[in-house]
Scaffold this active site. Sequence first.
Site: not given
Length: 499
Positions: A252-256
């Site tokens: 997910s863009k929140r982690k990567n």
Amino acid sequence: MTVRTRVAPSPTGDPHVGTAYIALFNLAFARQHGGQFVLRIEDTDRVRSTEQAEQAIFDALRWLGLDWDEGPDRGGDYGPYRQSERSEHYRHYAQQLLDSGHAFRCYRTPEELEALRADLRERGVQRALKRADLELSTDEIARREAAGEPSVVRMQVPEEGRCEIHDMLRGPLELDWAQVDAQILLKSDGMPTYHLANVVDDHLMGITHVIRGEEWINSAPKHRLLYEYLGWDMPELCHMPLLRNPDKSKLSKRKNPTSINFYRRMGYMPEAMVNFLGRMGWSMPDERERFTLEEMLEAFDIQRVSLGGPVFDVDKLSWLNGQWLRELDNEEFLHRLMDWAFNRDYVMKILPHVKERVETFSEVADKAAFCFTGIPHIDESDFAHKQHDPQDMKVWLQLLLWSLEELDEWSRDRLFAEAKSLADGLELKVKDFLFPVFVAIAGTSTSFSVVDSMEILGKELSRARLRHAIEVLGGVSKKQTKKLEKQWRSLRGDAGDSA
């Protein structure tokens, strides 16, 4: 039989690395069997789909070398290749399903649906909603029709028993019909859901093998049922393992960073990215780590795919990219470097802003360096301010990031408008609100206009720098995220939305 595979991304945001991952394996399987690879655009979400996002998909896949045989931009015998242009097909087959009794109209409101689900839970019934739960009396249906109330078309789904699905990697899979809801096929606006559109399109386009992410396994019974109802043969199914963050959670863009364009803008080589994606759950017969797309296509065997969740490790990607870079001779290295960021078009966007702030050429590199780097090296001390606490600034950055993630037009005026709107809502001076944005984007509060900077850098890199700054300031917990989301929606005037 001619093998035909497809990838069907939605043009509703940045082109995702997951799209490239699935496209790569569909392309490889088609080439292995001398078949065709099709690109189809799923643009039935008319609110969020944009031409710019569609073009970004084309550009990103072509940058990676993942070209297609048929698609919206090159035509083919099975077009049109945009779902928004195929509405008559979906309406025709939805009506056929209604006429045969395999589908029904449903007038239930969202509030009624939630009440029905709550009732099942209270009674200890562990199953999805079925037609018997949703049906209304004939008089009530007539009343709602006369009042012009919206309806959807849902499919008839068995209430009990098990459905067997064959997967190319997993073999036979059994799923419980009780957990499969009476899926919506046609929404109230007349547009199809994923399930109807993909079944109809895959059949009409002659798709023989559907290679997609494993998140679609639970939808496979619905698709099998639709094929049966319509009297069609179902393609072979292959569900690829999901890409994972290093902590094994779903990518997910929140982690990567998940945008292909982010990695392009960061200076990764397309050869390295394809090599990296090819290693996501698959390996060459000789187990070597570095290989070209052509070598992968020649050696490809889908049975070599491992079902363990492949980890999207950016450090590993960077290492691999370094291997590719060092293989370049000096001339090619210079050419790639100039094409990446020191090309005329990009530099000419920067010069008007830098020229007004320097007195010698030797100062240019210092003033513009952040335009030619990836993520600035910053720490919490860089956010020191006479009046405001860095932890408050972290909140401002998060609120701004959410607003910028929803922008469909990336221009300095829109960027400033979003920042000013939030600053006004927080009762802050715009200058103070933008202070941490300057630090996040340029690594300093003394660069040229930050909204001009973000327009030049582009949305992928700008958003990534904001996310990095938020993490530098300690990140936002899940509990804090929920609270801030409510505040953000209130500031935007849509606090009552459920999305």
